[in-house]
Design a protein around this motif. Sequence first.
Motif, PDB file in Angstrom:
ATOM      1  N   ALA A 174       0.817  -1.214   0.000  1.00  0.00           N
ATOM      2  CA  ALA A 174       0.000   0.000   0.000  1.00  0.00           C
ATOM      3  C   ALA A 174       0.850   1.262   0.000  1.00  0.00           C
ATOM      4  O   ALA A 174       0.463   2.289  -0.576  1.00  0.00           O
ATOM      5  CB  ALA A 174      -0.930  -0.005   1.208  1.00  0.00           C
ATOM      6  N   SER A 175       2.033   1.207   0.623  1.00  0.00           N
ATOM      7  CA  SER A 175       2.863   2.413   0.713  1.00  0.00           C
ATOM      8  C   SER A 175       3.403   2.828  -0.651  1.00  0.00           C
ATOM      9  O   SER A 175       3.666   4.014  -0.878  1.00  0.00           O
ATOM     10  CB  SER A 175       4.034   2.181   1.681  1.00  0.00           C
ATOM     11  N   TRP A 176       3.590   1.869  -1.565  1.00  0.00           N
ATOM     12  CA  TRP A 176       4.146   2.189  -2.868  1.00  0.00           C
ATOM     13  C   TRP A 176       3.245   3.101  -3.687  1.00  0.00           C
ATOM     14  O   TRP A 176       3.712   3.893  -4.488  1.00  0.00           O
ATOM     15  CB  TRP A 176       4.429   0.909  -3.658  1.00  0.00           C
ATOM     16  N   VAL A 177       1.944   2.948  -3.532  1.00  0.00           N
ATOM     17  CA  VAL A 177       1.019   3.697  -4.375  1.00  0.00           C
ATOM     18  C   VAL A 177       0.790   5.121  -3.854  1.00  0.00           C
ATOM     19  O   VAL A 177       0.001   5.864  -4.434  1.00  0.00           O
ATOM     20  CB  VAL A 177      -0.333   2.960  -4.506  1.00  0.00           C
ATOM     21  N   LYS A 178       1.504   5.486  -2.810  1.00  0.00           N
ATOM     22  CA  LYS A 178       1.337   6.829  -2.256  1.00  0.00           C
ATOM     23  C   LYS A 178       2.389   7.811  -2.761  1.00  0.00           C
ATOM     24  O   LYS A 178       2.382   8.977  -2.359  1.00  0.00           O
ATOM     25  CB  LYS A 178       1.380   6.774  -0.727  1.00  0.00           C
ATOM     26  N   ILE A 179       3.291   7.368  -3.620  1.00  0.00           N
ATOM     27  CA  ILE A 179       4.321   8.282  -4.108  1.00  0.00           C
ATOM     28  C   ILE A 179       3.686   9.323  -5.023  1.00  0.00           C
ATOM     29  O   ILE A 179       2.669   9.082  -5.655  1.00  0.00           O
ATOM     30  CB  ILE A 179       5.448   7.527  -4.842  1.00  0.00           C
ATOM     31  N   SER A 180       4.315  10.491  -5.094  1.00  0.00           N
ATOM     32  CA  SER A 180       3.741  11.580  -5.877  1.00  0.00           C
ATOM     33  C   SER A 180       4.702  12.158  -6.912  1.00  0.00           C
ATOM     34  O   SER A 180       4.294  12.955  -7.753  1.00  0.00           O
ATOM     35  CB  SER A 180       3.295  12.715  -4.938  1.00  0.00           C
ATOM     36  N   ARG A 181       5.984  11.762  -6.865  1.00  0.00           N
ATOM     37  CA  ARG A 181       6.971  12.286  -7.806  1.00  0.00           C
ATOM     38  C   ARG A 181       7.740  11.136  -8.454  1.00  0.00           C
ATOM     39  O   ARG A 181       7.955  10.094  -7.824  1.00  0.00           O
ATOM     40  CB  ARG A 181       7.955  13.216  -7.076  1.00  0.00           C
ATOM     41  N   VAL A 182       8.145  11.356  -9.703  1.00  0.00           N
ATOM     42  CA  VAL A 182       8.865  10.321 -10.439  1.00  0.00           C
ATOM     43  C   VAL A 182      10.136   9.927  -9.704  1.00  0.00           C
ATOM     44  O   VAL A 182      10.510   8.742  -9.658  1.00  0.00           O
ATOM     45  CB  VAL A 182       9.198  10.803 -11.871  1.00  0.00           C
ATOM     46  N   GLU A 183      10.828  10.895  -9.096  1.00  0.00           N
ATOM     47  CA  GLU A 183      12.080  10.613  -8.403  1.00  0.00           C
ATOM     48  C   GLU A 183      11.904   9.570  -7.295  1.00  0.00           C
ATOM     49  O   GLU A 183      12.844   8.836  -6.967  1.00  0.00           O
ATOM     50  CB  GLU A 183      12.669  11.903  -7.812  1.00  0.00           C
ATOM     51  N   GLU A 184      10.722   9.503  -6.701  1.00  0.00           N
ATOM     52  CA  GLU A 184      10.489   8.553  -5.616  1.00  0.00           C
ATOM     53  C   GLU A 184      10.531   7.107  -6.087  1.00  0.00           C
ATOM     54  O   GLU A 184      10.723   6.190  -5.278  1.00  0.00           O
ATOM     55  CB  GLU A 184       9.145   8.853  -4.950  1.00  0.00           C
ATOM     56  N   LEU A 185      10.369   6.894  -7.400  1.00  0.00           N
ATOM     57  CA  LEU A 185      10.478   5.534  -7.938  1.00  0.00           C
ATOM     58  C   LEU A 185      11.865   4.959  -7.716  1.00  0.00           C
ATOM     59  O   LEU A 185      12.048   3.739  -7.627  1.00  0.00           O
ATOM     60  CB  LEU A 185      10.176   5.526  -9.438  1.00  0.00           C
ATOM     61  N   LEU A 186      12.861   5.836  -7.638  1.00  0.00           N
ATOM     62  CA  LEU A 186      14.241   5.377  -7.506  1.00  0.00           C
ATOM     63  C   LEU A 186      14.493   4.677  -6.176  1.00  0.00           C
ATOM     64  O   LEU A 186      15.489   3.956  -6.033  1.00  0.00           O
ATOM     65  CB  LEU A 186      15.195   6.564  -7.670  1.00  0.00           C
ATOM     66  N   ASP A 187      13.622   4.865  -5.211  1.00  0.00           N
ATOM     67  CA  ASP A 187      13.776   4.223  -3.909  1.00  0.00           C
ATOM     68  C   ASP A 187      12.999   2.914  -3.807  1.00  0.00           C
ATOM     69  O   ASP A 187      13.022   2.259  -2.765  1.00  0.00           O
ATOM     70  CB  ASP A 187      13.303   5.171  -2.797  1.00  0.00           C
ATOM     71  N   LEU A 188      12.314   2.541  -4.888  1.00  0.00           N
ATOM     72  CA  LEU A 188      11.484   1.337  -4.868  1.00  0.00           C
ATOM     73  C   LEU A 188      12.060   0.285  -5.817  1.00  0.00           C
ATOM     74  O   LEU A 188      12.727   0.626  -6.802  1.00  0.00           O
ATOM     75  CB  LEU A 188      10.053   1.679  -5.292  1.00  0.00           C
ATOM     76  N   PRO A 189      11.822  -1.001  -5.539  1.00  0.00           N
ATOM     77  CA  PRO A 189      12.290  -2.045  -6.451  1.00  0.00           C
ATOM     78  C   PRO A 189      11.469  -2.030  -7.752  1.00  0.00           C
ATOM     79  O   PRO A 189      10.252  -2.168  -7.731  1.00  0.00           O
ATOM     80  CB  PRO A 189      12.057  -3.337  -5.672  1.00  0.00           C
ATOM     81  N   VAL A 190      12.151  -1.816  -8.849  1.00  0.00           N
ATOM     82  CA  VAL A 190      11.490  -1.778 -10.156  1.00  0.00           C
ATOM     83  C   VAL A 190      11.777  -3.080 -10.898  1.00  0.00           C
ATOM     84  O   VAL A 190      12.939  -3.510 -10.986  1.00  0.00           O
ATOM     85  CB  VAL A 190      11.978  -0.574 -10.983  1.00  0.00           C
ATOM     86  N   ILE A 191      10.726  -3.692 -11.392  1.00  0.00           N
ATOM     87  CA  ILE A 191      10.877  -4.947 -12.137  1.00  0.00           C
ATOM     88  C   ILE A 191      11.420  -4.621 -13.518  1.00  0.00           C
ATOM     89  O   ILE A 191      10.838  -3.826 -14.255  1.00  0.00           O
ATOM     90  CB  ILE A 191       9.518  -5.669 -12.258  1.00  0.00           C
ATOM     91  N   TRP A 192      12.529  -5.234 -13.857  1.00  0.00           N
ATOM     92  CA  TRP A 192      13.139  -4.997 -15.161  1.00  0.00           C
ATOM     93  C   TRP A 192      12.530  -5.971 -16.152  1.00  0.00           C
ATOM     94  O   TRP A 192      12.602  -7.186 -15.983  1.00  0.00           O
ATOM     95  CB  TRP A 192      14.657  -5.162 -15.073  1.00  0.00           C
TER      96      TRP A 192
END
Length: 295
Positions: A174-192
């Motif tokens: 649930a915490s992942w969907v609360k981001i508001s800026r693209v830069e915040e994606l850099l702190d989350l695991p992104v599936i390649w």
Amino acid sequence: MQLPSLVALRAFVVVGNTESVRRAGQELNVDHASVSRHIKALEERLGITLFRHDGRRMVLTEEGQRFHRKIRRAFEMMTEATAELDIHRRRRLGIFAVPGFAHRKLLPRLPDLESLMPDWQIELHTSLDEVSTDPRTVRIEIAFLDNPVSNGERSYELLAMPRIIPVANPRVRASWVKISRVEELLDLPVIWGDSSSFLQYWLSLNGVDEMRPRKGPNMPNMHLAIEAAIYGQGIALTNEVLIEDAFRNGDLMELLDTDTRFHGYYVSGPTPLWETPPLQLLRKWLLQLVQAKNP
């Protein structure tokens, strides 16, 4: 009056289309001098001037334009008639689509297409499959491309140019969907997915350069990347066409309100068969499939 030869008429049509004897020769796979001889012989036979020179261009005269319209249409009708005989003889349709589109869009609706085309044997493959198809099979391809150009062998039609968006499962993280800026994606695991450059390009279009996000699991294609996101294993960068059902079921949610688009889904098929009724029916069905909106 004896009718001109089909060879001369064909040369006339192609020169009229290309405005060039040399390009007509290349298209007809003959020497351009041969094309010139056919045009000269045709003008002598008809007793009219069909072309005028405008620099290097061969421009149709007024009489040439009227004659060209009718002769070109005659050749188009012959091509259509031959194509219809060919396609009715085949009756096999092989659809080769990129894995995400094949699994998430086509497979669930395949019975609908089979009902729509009951006289056809339909085979669904991913574009990664190495399959030797029967020569009678009409090969249709669906791929994510950058503005392909139709030619004498294959024709292309744009189905959709969807938004490219990051998604996650709100039920699992649930915490992942609360981001508001693209830069915040850099702190989350992104599936390649199938290409890391795809993600880097999206980031650059959204103002983030030379920064790598935290790496999540590596998946060979977009379909598996979406499945991994549904299981909560990371953020998937995908397109809105592929996740309509997951949105509707609440399995995925869009993380950021962005409108980033590049490339599109194109359907392609053999040019000689492109305007036959079966392929027109298939193309219309595919357009409705990808352009339908979520309820």
